[in-house]
Design an enzyme around this catalytic site. Sequence first.
Site, PDB file in Angstrom:
ATOM      1  N   HIS A 138      17.153   1.583 -18.171  1.00 50.68           N
ATOM      2  CA  HIS A 138      17.747   0.221 -17.747  1.00 50.68           C
ATOM      3  C   HIS A 138      16.445  -0.674 -17.208  1.00 50.68           C
ATOM      4  CE1 HIS A 138      21.362   2.816 -17.576  1.00 50.68           C
ATOM      5  NE2 HIS A 138      21.956   1.457 -17.740  1.00 50.68           N
TER       6      HIS A 138
ATOM      7  N   SER B 208      25.726  -2.205 -18.129  1.00 50.85           N
ATOM      8  CA  SER B 208      25.222  -1.959 -17.148  1.00 50.85           C
ATOM      9  C   SER B 208      23.817  -2.688 -16.775  1.00 50.85           C
ATOM     10  CB  SER B 208      24.537  -0.271 -17.153  1.00 50.85           C
ATOM     11  OG  SER B 208      24.088  -0.230 -18.247  1.00 50.85           O
TER      12      SER B 208
ATOM     13  N   ASP C  14      26.300  -0.217 -28.100  1.00 48.06           N
ATOM     14  CA  ASP C  14      26.944  -0.022 -29.418  1.00 48.06           C
ATOM     15  C   ASP C  14      25.826   0.408 -30.385  1.00 48.06           C
ATOM     16  OD1 ASP C  14      29.469  -2.320 -29.866  1.00 48.06           O
ATOM     17  OD2 ASP C  14      28.334  -2.599 -27.959  1.00 48.06           O
TER      18      ASP C  14
END
Length: 391
Positions: free
Chosen positions: A280, A35, A147
């Site tokens: 983000h 993203s 991850d």
Amino acid sequence: MSDFPCPPSKSTEKPKSVNQLRPGDIDVIAALGDSLTAANGAEARTLIGVLTQFRGVSWSIGGDDDITEIRSLGNVFKYYNPSVYGYSTGTGNEKRANSKFNVAVPGAVSEDMAVQAGELIKRLKNDPNTDFYNDWKIITLFIGGNDLCGWCDNQERFTGDQFEANIKEALDIFHSTVPRALVNVVNIMDLTQLSLLKGVVCSVVHLAICSCAVYGERIHQVSDLSQQYNQLVEKLILSERYDTREDFTVVLQPFLSHAKIPLDKEGNGDLTYFAPDCFHFSLKSHATSSIALWNNMIQPVGGKADVVNVDDKYNCPSQIFPYLYTNLNSEPDWQPRYPEPLANSADSNSKSKMSAVHVIVVTMLSLIGVILILLVVFMRVKVQRFSYHTI
């Protein structure tokens, strides 16, 4: 924003070596990841807006407007070569036509990179606007945040060794399949710094999507794991595994390795660098990251910045060394394998031809002149002899 400060830089002929690429030589730009490459929330004003993928402003491949308006790697290469192709525009997911060669998928982890590599290769081969075998390509791979957050719930799935194996699988696919490509691999940053971002929304979001990076006793383990990811990938890339061909290489761009979240006046994380979800990148961070990535690309391996300075501006390739840096051309004793023709070689050739013609013309005129002089002398002698015999 001021204009991009660098002069044009393009080879006089299409380069034969990835180690002799100038910025203007790049024909195609592409990217894969999660993203952060899809640019979720980059221009969002609300939490629901974070679901929107603002691919046109993505730091590594966005192509909205131009470099004077949107700072992105796509717009940097568009400045050097207005015909560059593949940058994403507008909004939408990876399946929309305007995403072009931005195949990043929100929520992706490293084990998804092989699939994304395959999808990108399919697009590169099938798009009528590209020449798969002859176009020079920049491909940027950035993955790892999900991850690290996934490790909170599944430590066996997201080990350092598994992360390296996943990146290796994707890079091996590119290496075995894609001609004329320079692949950037960007290190991940330490997500435990998210704890510097304060506020109710930040706390709730971090608890929901990446709890062990911000809360609890495992924070130090997450920090260590991010460094392990980076170290293993660096070892892989520097192993010369991907430096076996003259038209392909992989270069580590480490600007996020030791990057720190900018702070506000109170000493907390500066929320203007983040989307409303405090996770983000905002447009501001995309711009900063594009500058850092570009500057890394024109710094030699071993001398690349591994931090981000938010006040940095775009640097320019040096006139002494105009190429994008690779593992091989960063070596002190490296010499270009293919000497470049002089920029004015065409003019020189035409001047040489003109000079040759000039010499021929002058020579012919000289010969004609000599013949005329001889004729005049001959006629005078003949007249004198005639006059003598008449007397």
